[in-house]
Design an enzyme around this catalytic site. Structure first.
Site, short mmCIF file in Angstrom:
data_model
loop_
_atom_site.label_atom_id
_atom_site.label_comp_id
_atom_site.label_asym_id
_atom_site.label_seq_id
_atom_site.Cartn_x
_atom_site.Cartn_y
_atom_site.Cartn_z
N ASP A 1 11.17 -7.46 -4.80
CA ASP A 1 11.46 -7.98 -3.46
C ASP A 1 10.41 -9.00 -3.04
O ASP A 1 9.70 -9.54 -3.89
CB ASP A 1 11.58 -6.81 -2.45
CG ASP A 1 10.29 -6.04 -2.26
OD1 ASP A 1 9.23 -6.57 -2.60
OD2 ASP A 1 10.35 -4.90 -1.75
N HIS B 1 9.28 -10.63 5.00
CA HIS B 1 10.04 -11.88 5.01
C HIS B 1 9.40 -13.00 5.83
O HIS B 1 9.46 -14.17 5.42
CB HIS B 1 11.49 -11.60 5.41
CG HIS B 1 12.23 -10.85 4.33
ND1 HIS B 1 13.54 -10.46 4.44
CD2 HIS B 1 11.80 -10.41 3.11
CE1 HIS B 1 13.90 -9.82 3.32
NE2 HIS B 1 12.85 -9.77 2.52
N ASP C 1 0.87 -1.19 0.00
CA ASP C 1 0.00 0.00 0.00
C ASP C 1 0.90 1.23 0.00
O ASP C 1 1.55 1.54 1.00
CB ASP C 1 -0.92 0.00 1.23
CG ASP C 1 -1.95 1.12 1.14
OD1 ASP C 1 -1.55 2.25 0.74
OD2 ASP C 1 -3.12 0.88 1.45
O1 T3D Z 1 9.47 -1.27 1.57
C1 T3D Z 1 8.52 -1.41 0.84
O2 T3D Z 1 7.90 -0.49 0.34
C2 T3D Z 1 8.08 -2.81 0.64
C3 T3D Z 1 7.94 -3.29 -0.66
C4 T3D Z 1 7.19 -2.84 -1.68
C5 T3D Z 1 6.84 -3.78 -2.68
C6 T3D Z 1 5.82 -3.33 -3.68
O3 T3D Z 1 4.81 -3.98 -3.74
S1 T3D Z 1 6.16 -2.05 -4.67
C7 T3D Z 1 4.81 -2.08 -5.82
C8 T3D Z 1 3.58 -1.42 -5.27
N1 T3D Z 1 2.46 -1.56 -6.17
C9 T3D Z 1 2.33 -0.86 -7.30
O4 T3D Z 1 3.17 -0.09 -7.71
C10 T3D Z 1 1.02 -1.02 -8.05
C11 T3D Z 1 0.19 0.25 -7.92
N2 T3D Z 1 -1.12 0.06 -8.49
C12 T3D Z 1 -1.34 0.08 -9.82
O5 T3D Z 1 -0.44 0.23 -10.63
C13 T3D Z 1 -2.76 -0.11 -10.28
O6 T3D Z 1 -3.62 0.23 -9.22
C14 T3D Z 1 -3.05 -1.56 -10.73
C15 T3D Z 1 -2.34 -1.85 -12.04
C16 T3D Z 1 -2.64 -2.57 -9.68
C17 T3D Z 1 -4.59 -1.71 -10.96
O7 T3D Z 1 -5.05 -0.66 -11.80
P1 T3D Z 1 -6.62 -0.40 -11.92
O8 T3D Z 1 -6.77 0.65 -12.96
O9 T3D Z 1 -7.31 -1.69 -12.15
O10 T3D Z 1 -7.10 0.14 -10.48
P2 T3D Z 1 -6.80 1.57 -9.84
O11 T3D Z 1 -7.93 2.49 -10.15
O12 T3D Z 1 -5.44 2.03 -10.14
O13 T3D Z 1 -6.86 1.19 -8.26
C18 T3D Z 1 -8.09 1.00 -7.56
C19 T3D Z 1 -7.92 1.61 -6.20
O14 T3D Z 1 -6.88 0.89 -5.51
C20 T3D Z 1 -7.46 3.06 -6.23
O15 T3D Z 1 -8.02 3.70 -5.10
P3 T3D Z 1 -8.92 5.02 -5.30
O16 T3D Z 1 -8.09 6.02 -6.04
O17 T3D Z 1 -10.10 4.55 -6.09
O18 T3D Z 1 -9.25 5.43 -3.89
C21 T3D Z 1 -5.95 2.95 -6.05
O19 T3D Z 1 -5.37 4.10 -5.48
C22 T3D Z 1 -5.88 1.79 -5.07
N3 T3D Z 1 -4.57 1.13 -5.15
C23 T3D Z 1 -4.10 0.35 -6.14
N4 T3D Z 1 -2.86 -0.03 -5.87
C24 T3D Z 1 -2.53 0.51 -4.70
C25 T3D Z 1 -3.62 1.27 -4.23
N5 T3D Z 1 -3.57 1.93 -3.07
C26 T3D Z 1 -2.42 1.87 -2.39
N6 T3D Z 1 -1.36 1.17 -2.76
C27 T3D Z 1 -1.36 0.46 -3.91
N7 T3D Z 1 -0.28 -0.28 -4.26
#
Ligand code: T3D
Length: 257
Positions: free
Chosen positions: A139, A84, A65
């Site tokens: 990761d 982990h 998130d």
């Molecule tokens: O130390 C560390 O940080 C630990 C390690 C981190 C590891 C990781 O996982 S880094 C990668 C994190 N994830 C991403 O970068 C993915 C981010 N999300 C997206 O790119 C897109 O949301 C998706 C491709 C997954 C899906 O797209 P879509 O168009 O189907 O949905 P959306 O409209 O983007 O998302 C729907 C809601 O979920 C939206 O909320 P809202 O605006 O309607 O209130 C969006 O903000 C929320 N959401 C989606 N992904 C995340 C998220 N909120 C928080 N964190 C997210 N990763």
């Protein structure tokens, strides 16, 4: 604090459901702690013979998130503390583990599925490592599992380009076990889990440990390992019962011991 996942055991199958559907089940520190606890419970519970990890709503898991991490966060410490334990609990589980990828899986959401034995993917789901798109390295176990699952060349491509792939592409890369049409998703995941739950659970644990050992050992060491595990398997109730059943021309019913 509000619970962010559900844990249900039914018919020897433990289902762990990530439950932040509005955020596509993006992972918080709280959710990761709940997940680690639930995995520990499933791993310890002798009644459980299969573990299924899935998501509520239209997504499987959008990774960390990004709205709950502060700019001051030390990402390494965060990984060590929250991710982990989950990766280890999945990867070292002696029970078969299935990631039932019901929708989009991104970042660490995809990584966690790589630590499972099987990935059953909803036909419409999109998968992306995505870390590179936000300036992070893959990761949560992905650098370990991905090259082993799909080979170094393709793993490098997915990690450096951060491309999104379809369920069909995931199957063709051997990243996913199978792609499942939407209307049959729950039914087929349940049938797949049932099939595994009915197998010799203890021996499955031995097979998993033996295969994992092959990453660390040479041929002689592996031959020594198979002596140990086959000796154990040969003493299980399920093995004895299966041989008796064969001789009596009956279908064996495995109890998992
Ligand atoms: O130390 C560390 O940080 C630990 C390690 C981190 C590891 C990781 O996982 S880094 C990668 C994190 N994830 C991403 O970068 C993915 C981010 N999300 C997206 O790119 C897109 O949301 C998706 C491709 C997954 C899906 O797209 P879509 O168009 O189907 O949905 P959306 O409209 O983007 O998302 C729907 C809601 O979920 C939206 O909320 P809202 O605006 O309607 O209130 C969006 O903000 C929320 N959401 C989606 N992904 C995340 C998220 N909120 C928080 N964190 C997210 N990763």
């Amino acid at each position: 604090m509000k619970r962010e996942m559900h844990y249900v055991v039914k018919d020897q199958i433990a289902t762990l459901t990530l439950a932040r559907p509005k955020q596509l089940n993006a992972l918080t520190s709280n959710l990761l702690e709940e997940l680690a606890d639930a995995l520990e419970e499933a791993n310890q519970d002798e009644e459980v013979r299969v573990i299924v990890l899935t998501g509520e709503g239209r997504g499987f898991c959008a990774g960390q998130d990004l709205k709950t991490v502060s700019p001051e966060l030390d990402h390494g410490e965060y990984l060590q503390q929250y991710y982990h334990p989950v990766v280890r609990a999945l990867a070292k589980s002696k029970k078969p583990t299935i990631a039932a990828i019901n929708g989009v899986a991104a970042g660490a959401g995809l990584s966690l599925t790589l630590a499972c034995d099987f990935r059953l993917v909803h036909a419409e789901a999109k998968l992306s490592l995505g870390f590179i798109n936000i300036g992070l390295v893959p990761d949560a176990g992905a650098p370990y599992f991905l090259p082993r699952l799909i080979g170094a060349a393709k793993a490098t491509e997915l990690a450096l380009l951060g491309d999104t792939i379809s369920a069909e592409e995931a199957v063709s890369l051997n990243l996913a076990t199978r792609s499942i049409e939407s209307e049959k998703f729950v039914e087929e995941v349940t049938a797949f889990a049932r099939q595994l739950a009915d197998r010799p659970t203890k021996v499955i644990g031995y097979i998993k440990q033996l295969q994992a050992a092959s990453y660390e050992n040479n041929l002689e060491e592996m031959l020594a390992q198979e002596i140990i595990y086959q000796s154990r398997a040969g003493k299980t109730e399920d093995h004895r019962h299966a041989v008796e059943s064969f001789i009596e021309k009956k279908r064996p019913v495995f109890v998992g011991r």
